[in-house]
Design an enzyme around this catalytic site. Sequence first.
Site, PDB file in Angstrom:
ATOM      1  N   ASP A   8      20.400  19.419 105.512  1.00 41.47           N
ATOM      2  CA  ASP A   8      20.728  19.347 106.092  1.00 41.47           C
ATOM      3  C   ASP A   8      22.256  20.036 107.045  1.00 41.47           C
ATOM      4  O   ASP A   8      22.445  20.668 106.067  1.00 41.47           O
ATOM      5  CB  ASP A   8      22.033  18.405 105.342  1.00 41.47           C
ATOM      6  N   ASP A 129      20.837   3.880 106.556  1.00 44.76           N
ATOM      7  CA  ASP A 129      20.961   4.201 105.156  1.00 44.76           C
ATOM      8  C   ASP A 129      22.217   3.225 104.962  1.00 44.76           C
ATOM      9  O   ASP A 129      22.892   2.555 105.686  1.00 44.76           O
ATOM     10  CB  ASP A 129      22.068   5.444 105.621  1.00 44.76           C
TER      11      ASP A 129
END
Length: 240
Positions: A8, A129
Site C-alpha cells: 500500500d 470494499d
Amino acid sequence: MILYPAIDLKDGKAVRLLRGDMEKATVFNDDPAAQALEFVAAGCEWLHLVDLNGAFAGQPVNGDAVDRILSQTQTPAQLGGGIRDMATIEAWLNKGLARVILGTAAVEDPDLVREAARNFPGQVAVGIDAKGGRVATRGWAEVTDIEATDLARKFEDAGVAAIIYTDINRDGAMEGPNIAATAALAEAVTIPVIASGGVSSLKDLIALRDCGAKLNGAISGRALYDGKIDLADALAALRK
C-alpha cells in the site's frame, strides 16, 4: 489459492493503514520497490498494489513508486486506487501492469468497468470494499447503501477477471478475515473472488482456502510485514 502480498503506497512509501484510516498509517518500507523485490524473492506469484493517496485524489498520485516496482520486477502486479477513467486504465496497462482494480468506478461508472473489461480481457478487476456489508467508495471515505453482493452481481456478465472483496473493519486490524461474508460473496457469483482484510496468520489462510467457496486468492499485508506470516511457508502451504 494465490497469496497476494500487499504494498500500500502513501506519500511514496510502503505503509499499512488501520481500518482504512489515513491518519493511522505505519510505514514499513521507505522503498516500495525494494519491498516488492523481497516478496518476489520469497516466491510470490502476484503483487497487490494500492495507491492510497490516489484513492482519495481520484487520480494516480504514487505513480513513480509503481513505475519503480514495475521496472524492477517481472512478477504480475495488480493496482487499485484513483483509476476512474479509460485513459488511466490504458496508461497503467501500457506500463506493464497485469491488472487494474476499479473500485469507486464500479459504483459511480459501471459502464466504464464493462467497457474496460471488453477492451482488456483478463486485465480488469472490481474492488468491492465494504463496511457492515455496505460498499464504501473514494478511499473508503463514503459508505453507500449498496450491498456488496448486489454490486458483485451487476458485473456477472461483464467479463471482469476478479472481484477483490475487502472487509474494511478487518483491514490492518490483525483480527482475522470475515470468512462468512467472503464465502457468501464468492458463492453468489461465478467471478473469481479474492479475499482481503484481516488475514493475520497461516491459520487464516488455510481457513479461507478450505471454506468451501473456491476462492481465487487472498491478500495479506501487515501480517507479512510484522512477521506473523512467513511468505515462503504460506506459499508452500497454499500450493498443497
